[in-house]
Enzyme design. Structure first.
Site, PDB file in Angstrom:
ATOM      1  N   SER A  98       0.836  -1.205   0.000  1.00 38.08           N
ATOM      2  CA  SER A  98       0.000   0.000   0.000  1.00 38.08           C
ATOM      3  C   SER A  98       0.867   1.250   0.000  1.00 38.08           C
ATOM      4  CB  SER A  98      -0.925   0.020   1.226  1.00 38.08           C
ATOM      5  OG  SER A  98      -1.857  -1.025   1.175  1.00 38.08           O
ATOM      6  N   LEU A 138      -8.462  11.699  -1.348  1.00 37.06           N
ATOM      7  CA  LEU A 138      -9.714  11.700  -2.102  1.00 37.06           C
ATOM      8  C   LEU A 138     -10.898  11.346  -1.193  1.00 37.06           C
ATOM      9  CD1 LEU A 138     -11.159  11.967  -4.865  1.00 37.06           C
ATOM     10  CD2 LEU A 138     -10.762   9.508  -5.197  1.00 37.06           C
ATOM     11  N   SER A 145     -17.495   5.696  -1.764  1.00 36.63           N
ATOM     12  CA  SER A 145     -17.769   5.214  -3.122  1.00 36.63           C
ATOM     13  C   SER A 145     -18.275   6.320  -4.044  1.00 36.63           C
ATOM     14  CB  SER A 145     -18.794   4.069  -3.082  1.00 36.63           C
ATOM     15  OG  SER A 145     -18.247   2.946  -2.410  1.00 36.63           O
ATOM     16  N   GLU A 371      -9.928   1.561  -2.681  1.00 35.44           N
ATOM     17  CA  GLU A 371      -9.769   1.857  -4.118  1.00 35.44           C
ATOM     18  C   GLU A 371     -10.843   1.175  -4.964  1.00 35.44           C
ATOM     19  OE1 GLU A 371      -5.851   2.192  -5.588  1.00 35.44           O
ATOM     20  OE2 GLU A 371      -5.024   2.490  -3.582  1.00 35.44           O
TER      21      GLU A 371
END
Length: 392
Positions: A98, A138, A145, A371
């Site tokens: 990661s 993000l 989602s 992700e």
């Protein structure tokens, strides 16, 4: 300390599809993992601590932006080499992979693709060696989602931007020198900003009490009226497609990485099944254990073929987001199922830190969610084949 006896399975002779450079890159990463990661990783996972001393080594084996051109400090390798490095690192630990994935695909990639020449020269060479570490902002507390719903925003104040908001579940955040932060401008358009540690109002509290990715540092990014210089805006792409382009690269790396975790669990279970005697014979001689092992190697082989083909498509610039989603979803699910079956072969020993299986299993519970969750990737494939989006 147990020796690392890992032997990689290659049931369909996939090595014949690799170049000499591919094999050299992979074998170098494999040897480094055996030497530097395997002996220490159980201890660090138990203590829920990231082994920062391996950062330099990760840079040396190409763990940071191997496909970045040499002029910016990268190794200039192809996408299959990148995948193979991720496979070997995750064979050691998903949390270490990661750290590598984030640095490569979510920090270096956007600076390389969306930044200007000045930004590339300023940051990429230091990121490639690990002298500088980065993270990617993000996901928000209320927007996972659905990243387009983000509320983190920045306002134009003439000679700088004023950034406010918060990001959550950010790998590398506690020690990152820079963060690639996605935020909306006053018109609601998403842009990437390079936020540097030390900027007033920028803090990175660590996330504790994780049962998964324990050897990886996770945290939040908090922006309280952070003044960001205008030259820190990534100028060459905006909109949600910009961060999603980074995620394509990261998800591709995960598809390879998950194979590494699966290989490690399979190899451990196979060796144990040959050595563990019950009812006067090795348990590997029994039908039920052979069924488990045969299904494991079948699924690993299918994933290897899927991912190798995806790597070829990436090299040719043909791989689609939906194809990457399919590989990420399939391979992580494959790895998590193999970890569970391998744990059963080891019986009670499978839950101990003497073997890697339970650590892989817990790590993969994060990998199957981050992700793009398992379900969201299924819907990406569904939207691709039907032409109809089920997200809304």
């Amino acid at each position: 300390m147990k020796p690392d006896l890992f032997q990689a399975p290659d049931y369909y002779l996939l090595d014949d599809l690799l170049t000499e450079e591919h094999k050299l890159v992979r074998d170098s990463a494999r040897a480094w993992v055996k030497r530097e990661v395997s002996p220490i990783i159980e201890d660090y996972a138990q203590r829920a601590e990231f082994p920062t001393q391996i950062i330099k080594g990760l840079g040396e084996i190409g763990g940071f932006g191997p496909y970045i051109p040499e002029e910016y400090g990268g190794a200039g390798l192809d996408q299959i080499s990148y995948g193979l490095i991720m496979q070997e690192i995750e064979r050691g630990d998903s949390g270490v992979r990661s750290t590598s994935s984030v640095q490569s695909s979510l920090v270096m990639y956007p600076i390389w693709k969306y930044g200007n020449e000045e930004q590339r020269m300023k940051y990429l060479p230091k990121l490639a060696t690990g002298e500088m570490m980065g993270c990617f902002g993000l996901t928000e507390p209320d927007h996972g989602s659905n990243p387009g719903g983000m509320t983190t925003n920045f306002k134009d104040k003439g000679d700088h931007y004023l950034l406010n908001g918060a990001k959550m579940w950010i790998s590398n955040a506690p020690f990152a020198d820079i963060a690639i932060v996605w935020a909306k401008n006053e018109e609601g358009r998403i842009h990437g900003l390079i936020v540097e540690r030390g900027m007033e109002g920028f803090t990175t509290p660590e996330t504790h009490n994780k049962w998964s990715l324990r050897a990886s540092a996770t945290g939040e990014l908090i922006f309280d009226n952070v003044k960001v210089p205008k030259e820190n805006l990534l100028p060459n792409k905006s909109g949600l497609g910009a961060p999603l382009g980074c995620l394509d690269s990261a998800r591709y790396g995960i598809a390879w990485g998950a194979i590494g975790a699966a290989m490690d669990c399979y190899d451990t279970a196979l060796r144990y099944a040959k050595e563990r005697i019950q009812f006067d014979k090795p348990i590997g001689a029994t039908q039920l254990q052979q069924k488990k092992l045969a299904e494991m190697i079948t699924e690993i082989t299918k994933a290897q073929l899927l991912t190798w083909r995806l790597g070829v498509l990436r090299n040719e610039g043909k791989a689609t987001t939906a194809q990457i989603s399919m590989a990420k979803r399939n391979n992580v699910n494959m790895a998590i199922e193999i970890a569970r079956e391998a744990r059963q072969i080891l019986g009670g020993m499978g839950i101990t830190g003497e073997y890697s299986i339970m650590r892989h299993m817990m790590n993969l519970e994060s990998v199957i969610t981050y992700e793009g969750t398992h379900d969201i990737h299924l819907l990406i494939t569904g939207a691709d084949i039907t032409g109809m989006q089920a997200f809304k």
